[in-house]
Design a protein around this motif. Sequence first.
Motif, PDB file in Angstrom:
ATOM      1  N   TYR A  27       0.843  -1.199   0.000  1.00  0.00           N
ATOM      2  CA  TYR A  27       0.000   0.000   0.000  1.00  0.00           C
ATOM      3  C   TYR A  27       0.877   1.248   0.000  1.00  0.00           C
ATOM      4  O   TYR A  27       1.839   1.345   0.758  1.00  0.00           O
ATOM      5  CB  TYR A  27      -0.933  -0.003   1.210  1.00  0.00           C
ATOM      6  CG  TYR A  27      -2.122  -0.889   0.953  1.00  0.00           C
ATOM      7  CD1 TYR A  27      -3.276  -0.373   0.359  1.00  0.00           C
ATOM      8  CD2 TYR A  27      -2.075  -2.240   1.262  1.00  0.00           C
ATOM      9  CE1 TYR A  27      -4.357  -1.195   0.086  1.00  0.00           C
ATOM     10  CE2 TYR A  27      -3.145  -3.065   0.993  1.00  0.00           C
ATOM     11  CZ  TYR A  27      -4.287  -2.538   0.406  1.00  0.00           C
ATOM     12  OH  TYR A  27      -5.350  -3.347   0.122  1.00  0.00           O
ATOM     13  N   THR A  79      -3.203   3.372  -1.409  1.00  0.00           N
ATOM     14  CA  THR A  79      -3.550   2.680  -2.654  1.00  0.00           C
ATOM     15  C   THR A  79      -2.697   1.435  -2.801  1.00  0.00           C
ATOM     16  O   THR A  79      -1.476   1.479  -2.567  1.00  0.00           O
ATOM     17  CB  THR A  79      -3.293   3.611  -3.869  1.00  0.00           C
ATOM     18  OG1 THR A  79      -4.003   4.819  -3.667  1.00  0.00           O
ATOM     19  CG2 THR A  79      -3.741   2.945  -5.172  1.00  0.00           C
ATOM     20  N   GLU A  80      -3.306   0.333  -3.215  1.00  0.00           N
ATOM     21  CA  GLU A  80      -2.540  -0.883  -3.426  1.00  0.00           C
ATOM     22  C   GLU A  80      -1.741  -0.747  -4.733  1.00  0.00           C
ATOM     23  O   GLU A  80      -2.276  -0.438  -5.779  1.00  0.00           O
ATOM     24  CB  GLU A  80      -3.493  -2.084  -3.528  1.00  0.00           C
ATOM     25  CG  GLU A  80      -2.774  -3.402  -3.376  1.00  0.00           C
ATOM     26  CD  GLU A  80      -3.735  -4.584  -3.449  1.00  0.00           C
ATOM     27  OE1 GLU A  80      -3.520  -5.538  -2.705  1.00  0.00           O
ATOM     28  OE2 GLU A  80      -4.685  -4.541  -4.242  1.00  0.00           O
ATOM     29  N   VAL A  81      -0.427  -0.971  -4.642  1.00  0.00           N
ATOM     30  CA  VAL A  81       0.455  -0.800  -5.798  1.00  0.00           C
ATOM     31  C   VAL A  81       1.134  -2.126  -6.100  1.00  0.00           C
ATOM     32  O   VAL A  81       1.660  -2.782  -5.205  1.00  0.00           O
ATOM     33  CB  VAL A  81       1.540   0.266  -5.506  1.00  0.00           C
ATOM     34  CG1 VAL A  81       2.462   0.432  -6.701  1.00  0.00           C
ATOM     35  CG2 VAL A  81       0.905   1.584  -5.126  1.00  0.00           C
ATOM     36  N   ARG A 100       0.330   5.335   0.180  1.00  0.00           N
ATOM     37  CA  ARG A 100      -0.649   6.398   0.404  1.00  0.00           C
ATOM     38  C   ARG A 100      -2.074   5.890   0.231  1.00  0.00           C
ATOM     39  O   ARG A 100      -2.903   6.488  -0.454  1.00  0.00           O
ATOM     40  CB  ARG A 100      -0.392   7.580  -0.524  1.00  0.00           C
ATOM     41  CG  ARG A 100       0.934   8.254  -0.227  1.00  0.00           C
ATOM     42  CD  ARG A 100       1.140   9.496  -1.061  1.00  0.00           C
ATOM     43  NE  ARG A 100       2.379  10.165  -0.671  1.00  0.00           N
ATOM     44  CZ  ARG A 100       2.893  11.197  -1.315  1.00  0.00           C
ATOM     45  NH1 ARG A 100       2.280  11.699  -2.360  1.00  0.00           N
ATOM     46  NH2 ARG A 100       4.008  11.745  -0.902  1.00  0.00           N
TER      47      ARG A 100
END
Length: 112
Positions: free
Chosen positions: A45, A49-51, A47
């Motif tokens: 994650y 958001t899953e990256v 910020r």
Amino acid sequence: MKKITAIVRPERMEALKEALFAAHVSGMTVSQVQGCGSQHGWTEYYRGTEVLLNMVPKVKFEVVVDDARVDELAGVICDAARTGEVGDGKIFVFPVDEVIRIRTGERGDAAV
Ligand SMILES: Nc1ncnc2c1ncn2[C@@H]1O[C@H](COP(=O)(O)OP(=O)(O)O)[C@@H](O)[C@H]1O
């Protein structure tokens, strides 16, 4: 003519190469690629958001063949590349408009 593109596991490369030679394809192009599908690399994650941080090494085979051989060769590829686990890869089939052998200028079936 059709182009068969197969994305497979690197550890199945030798077996698939041998299987395609045994099936008397006239040539093949093989590339090392990276990909993802059901089988992802790892995610973190950032910020909130899953990256996706990494992709999985794969090998891409490209073989141009007569239309009549597509089903047979798809079977050869599945038999050689399948482990039954997620990440075995996919086969894509594309139409090919023209083939030209650079050395002789031959075109079409004669050049495949
Ligand atoms: N829609 C797609 N477009 C392009 N390449 C794909 C696609 N789906 C899968 N691939 C390629 O096939 C590989 C294996 O697919 P994956 O979905 O992980 O396995 P499985 O089909 O066994 O669930 C991926 O790493 C990627 O290189």
